[in-house]
Design a protein around this motif. Structure first.
Motif, short mmCIF file in Angstrom:
data_model
loop_
_atom_site.label_atom_id
_atom_site.label_comp_id
_atom_site.label_asym_id
_atom_site.label_seq_id
_atom_site.Cartn_x
_atom_site.Cartn_y
_atom_site.Cartn_z
N VAL A 1 0.85 -1.19 0.00
CA VAL A 1 0.00 0.00 0.00
C VAL A 1 0.89 1.23 0.00
N ARG A 2 0.63 2.13 -0.95
CA ARG A 2 1.39 3.37 -1.08
C ARG A 2 0.47 4.57 -0.99
N THR A 3 0.95 5.64 -0.37
CA THR A 3 0.25 6.91 -0.44
C THR A 3 0.65 7.53 -1.76
N ALA A 4 -0.31 7.67 -2.67
CA ALA A 4 0.01 8.17 -4.01
C ALA A 4 -1.25 8.71 -4.68
N ASP A 5 -1.06 9.72 -5.51
CA ASP A 5 -2.12 10.34 -6.29
C ASP A 5 -2.20 9.65 -7.64
N GLY A 6 -3.39 9.25 -8.04
CA GLY A 6 -3.58 8.56 -9.31
C GLY A 6 -3.21 9.40 -10.52
N THR A 7 -3.12 10.72 -10.36
CA THR A 7 -2.72 11.58 -11.48
C THR A 7 -1.21 11.69 -11.60
N ARG A 8 -0.48 11.19 -10.59
CA ARG A 8 0.99 11.24 -10.59
C ARG A 8 1.52 9.99 -9.88
#
Length: 185
Positions: free
Chosen positions: A80-87
């Protein structure tokens, strides 16, 4: 998300609908045996189902608290990663499949949704599949999203948007309350 929406997304009723109806329909015929990326798992209802079926599962969640809670709940079964689907913080051609469920309408604008589509295409290996589902516009859906971001995707225009993001083949099928989509890189 408002309080009612948060409660629904964590409920047993929602999990039963997603596990018993939506996910099997949305992923019918999709090979989940390789490296799979889930964009926007939220509380993890879909992640739990995918973890039992995917080869190696990675989840990218924009909300740090939800990502932390999901990581703790899933342990070593899911990265699980904290990440924005646009980047997305992944190299080109990293995954065999990318999936997302009831996420697209939470993306702030059609332009941002198109960036999610382009990122999904970028991180997919050649021949990889981007698949998922989202809700269709209705009064009930609108009431559930009072005070929330709600940018509904039109399934009729989605295939062209997906092709514009770099996919070669793209389809969308509308059901009564939701739609599913599939695109291939």
């Amino acid at each position: 998300m408002n309080a009612l929406h948060r409660r629904l997304c964590r409920s047993e009723r929602w999990a039963a609908r997603m596990h018993g109806e939506v996910l099997p329909w949305a992923l019918e015929g999709v090979d989940l045996g390789g490296d799979v990326l889930e964009i926007g798992p939220g509380y993890g209802v879909t992640t739990h189902w995918l973890a039992e079926r995917a080869g190696a599962l990675t989840a990218a969640e924009v909300d740090p608290r939800l990502a932390k809670d999901l990581g703790r709940a899933m342990g070593e079964r899911v990265d699980v990663r904290t990440a924005d689907g646009t980047r997305l913080p992944f190299a080109d051609a990293s995954f065999d499949a990318v999936v997302c469920f009831t996420v697209l309408h939470h993306v702030s604008s059609p332009a941002a949704q198109d960036r999610v589509f382009a990122e999904a295409a970028r991180v997919l290996r050649p021949g990889g599949v981007f698949a998922g589902s989202d809700s269709r516009r209705s009064l009930r859906f609108r009431l559930l999203h009072v005070g929330d971001t709600m940018v509904v995707v039109d399934p009729a225009t989605l295939p062209d948007r997906l092709r514009g993001a770099g996919f070669h083949v793209a389809t969308a099928d509308a059901g009564e309350r939701s739609f599913r989509f599939r695109a291939q890189r």
